[in-house]
Design a protein around this motif. Structure first.
Motif, PDB file in Angstrom:
ATOM      1  N   LEU B  90       3.370  -4.856  -3.628  1.00  0.00           N
ATOM      2  CA  LEU B  90       4.580  -4.335  -3.972  1.00  0.00           C
ATOM      3  C   LEU B  90       5.797  -5.077  -3.308  1.00  0.00           C
ATOM      4  N   VAL B  91       6.526  -5.912  -4.096  1.00  0.00           N
ATOM      5  CA  VAL B  91       7.542  -6.915  -3.494  1.00  0.00           C
ATOM      6  C   VAL B  91       8.965  -6.442  -3.957  1.00  0.00           C
ATOM      7  N   CYS B  92       9.849  -6.242  -3.106  1.00  0.00           N
ATOM      8  CA  CYS B  92      11.360  -6.277  -3.497  1.00  0.00           C
ATOM      9  C   CYS B  92      12.027  -7.333  -3.889  1.00  0.00           C
ATOM     10  N   ALA B  93      12.232  -7.572  -5.310  1.00  0.00           N
ATOM     11  CA  ALA B  93      12.857  -8.794  -5.833  1.00  0.00           C
ATOM     12  C   ALA B  93      14.072  -9.215  -4.938  1.00  0.00           C
ATOM     13  N   ARG B  94      14.760  -8.212  -4.325  1.00  0.00           N
ATOM     14  CA  ARG B  94      16.048  -8.779  -3.721  1.00  0.00           C
ATOM     15  C   ARG B  94      15.843  -9.427  -2.193  1.00  0.00           C
ATOM     16  N   CYS B  95      15.058  -8.145  -1.417  1.00  0.00           N
ATOM     17  CA  CYS B  95      15.095  -8.813   0.120  1.00  0.00           C
ATOM     18  C   CYS B  95      13.678  -9.400   0.264  1.00  0.00           C
ATOM     19  N   GLY B  96      12.632  -9.170  -0.442  1.00  0.00           N
ATOM     20  CA  GLY B  96      11.604  -9.835  -0.374  1.00  0.00           C
ATOM     21  C   GLY B  96      10.536  -8.804   0.464  1.00  0.00           C
ATOM     22  N   ALA B  97      10.881  -7.757   0.814  1.00  0.00           N
ATOM     23  CA  ALA B  97      10.103  -6.629   1.489  1.00  0.00           C
ATOM     24  C   ALA B  97       8.672  -6.603   0.961  1.00  0.00           C
ATOM     25  N   ILE B  98       7.466  -6.435   1.477  1.00  0.00           N
ATOM     26  CA  ILE B  98       6.394  -6.476   0.916  1.00  0.00           C
ATOM     27  C   ILE B  98       5.536  -5.261   1.463  1.00  0.00           C
ATOM     28  N   ARG B  99       4.993  -4.238   0.329  1.00  0.00           N
ATOM     29  CA  ARG B  99       4.000  -3.157   0.938  1.00  0.00           C
ATOM     30  C   ARG B  99       2.636  -3.598   0.186  1.00  0.00           C
ATOM     31  N   ASP B 100       1.811  -2.992   1.070  1.00  0.00           N
ATOM     32  CA  ASP B 100       0.459  -2.919   0.481  1.00  0.00           C
ATOM     33  C   ASP B 100       0.239  -1.682  -0.557  1.00  0.00           C
ATOM     34  N   VAL B 101      -0.409  -1.905  -1.474  1.00  0.00           N
ATOM     35  CA  VAL B 101      -0.391  -0.682  -2.617  1.00  0.00           C
ATOM     36  C   VAL B 101      -1.859  -0.710  -3.111  1.00  0.00           C
ATOM     37  N   HIS B 102      -2.509   0.478  -3.435  1.00  0.00           N
ATOM     38  CA  HIS B 102      -3.751   0.891  -3.793  1.00  0.00           C
ATOM     39  C   HIS B 102      -3.597   1.355  -5.146  1.00  0.00           C
ATOM     40  N   PRO B 103      -3.499   0.741  -6.379  1.00  0.00           N
ATOM     41  CA  PRO B 103      -3.320   1.225  -7.630  1.00  0.00           C
ATOM     42  C   PRO B 103      -4.766   1.798  -8.068  1.00  0.00           C
ATOM     43  N   THR B 104      -4.703   2.519  -9.008  1.00  0.00           N
ATOM     44  CA  THR B 104      -5.978   3.512  -9.274  1.00  0.00           C
ATOM     45  C   THR B 104      -6.418   2.361 -10.593  1.00  0.00           C
ATOM     46  N   GLY B 105      -7.585   2.873 -11.141  1.00  0.00           N
ATOM     47  CA  GLY B 105      -8.209   1.895 -12.341  1.00  0.00           C
ATOM     48  C   GLY B 105      -8.590   0.423 -11.880  1.00  0.00           C
ATOM     49  N   ASN B 106      -9.258  -0.258 -12.805  1.00  0.00           N
ATOM     50  CA  ASN B 106      -9.839  -1.379 -12.560  1.00  0.00           C
ATOM     51  C   ASN B 106      -9.255  -2.370 -13.679  1.00  0.00           C
ATOM     52  N   PRO B 107      -8.398  -3.251 -13.296  1.00  0.00           N
ATOM     53  CA  PRO B 107      -7.796  -4.138 -14.058  1.00  0.00           C
ATOM     54  C   PRO B 107      -8.734  -5.296 -14.727  1.00  0.00           C
TER      55      PRO B 107
END
Ligand SMILES: [Mn+2]
Ligand SMILES: [Mn+2]
Ligand SMILES: [Zn+2]
Ligand SMILES: [Zn+2]
Lengths: 138, 138
Positions: B90-107
């Motif tokens: 998950l990335v902030c479009a303005r400052c570039g901050a990045i977080r790890d995320v774990h979505p459900t489901g299998n794309p």
DNA sequence: ACTTGACTTAGACAAAGTCCATTGTAGGAT
DNA sequence: ATCCTACAATGGACTTTGTCTAAGTCAAGT
């Protein structure tokens, strides 16, 4: 593509030979060229066109929402004229071939609130990776 | 992190001060540093370490599967020590901050055969974009 | 045709990364 | 403990991708 040119003229674009050529090069399905590839093909049609103009024009097309920037690898950005139908990308890990794909489902819905860290999430980009038929035979 | 060093020694890595420092710098949650950021922090601990060595070491860690390359923007690659738990970003479009995320489901399951163009699809990368809490207040 | 601001150009510059010849050293052998 | 040597580190040249600027050019409205 001429409707693209119409639309751009309507937005106050001055119609130059260089811009016309860049728009021509960016035409078709599954087109994802780098700036230098666009430049090379543009030069074939208009030998004096400069690199700077290609970069400028691509940047403007992106700002106008007529072209998308795609960064499938860590190398050059690629420019995608298929901006009006939302889609994602399937990339060959070996030769770099790129196809437009339209997965079912909505990945945005798959990100629970607890995983959003207070972000306002507005967009999601999905890149599938694998081997194209040619590269799989090896 | 010392288990990382153990594992690497087990794989025949020669243990140098430079490699130890790079491994130390790459430690923690939500860490996604560029090569130059890794270099800057490594220099703070070991002033003579060179840029080339940082690039070499990062490249080796990636080859060994201990670190992931992440390209969220079109700028420098980022290096992610969280290689053992699959996740997306998950990335902030303005400052570039990045977080790890774990979505459900299998794309992967969301890509129909008709949309695979004969590719052998093995992996999928999802990047969510939005504004972080700080950047949303503006 | 004239005018003017938008557009184009070449080349300098910058950031990110690779490559290579040389020098240094980790760790096994003696 | 010392020696050896293959592996690793270093600095700098080089490449790729992209940005910027000052000067020249031209599309399009009058
Ligand atoms: Mn596309
Ligand atoms: Mn991560
Ligand atoms: Zn392929
Ligand atoms: Zn932010």
């Amino acid at each position: 593509m001429s409707d693209l040119l119409e639309r751009l003229r309507g937005r106050g674009w001055r119609m130059t030979a260089q811009r016309r050529v860049v728009a021509e090069v960016l035409n078709g399905e599954h087109v994802h060229l780098t700036a230098d590839e666009v430049h090379a093909r543009a030069v074939a049609k208009l030998p004096e066109i400069s690199r700077a103009t290609v970069y400028n024009t691509l940047g403007e097309l992106v700002s106008l929402g007529e072209v998308l920037e795609v960064t499938t690898d860590k190398r050059a950005k690629r420019y995608d004229p298929n901006a009006h139908r939302p889609h994602h990308h399937l990339v060959c890990a070996r030769c770099g071939a790129i196809r437009d794909v339209h997965p079912t489902g909505n990945p945005l819905a798959d990100l629970p609130d607890a995983e959003r860290f207070g972000f306002t999430v507005s967009d999601v980009e999905v890149t599938y990776r694998g081997l194209c038929p040619d590269c799989a035979d090896a």
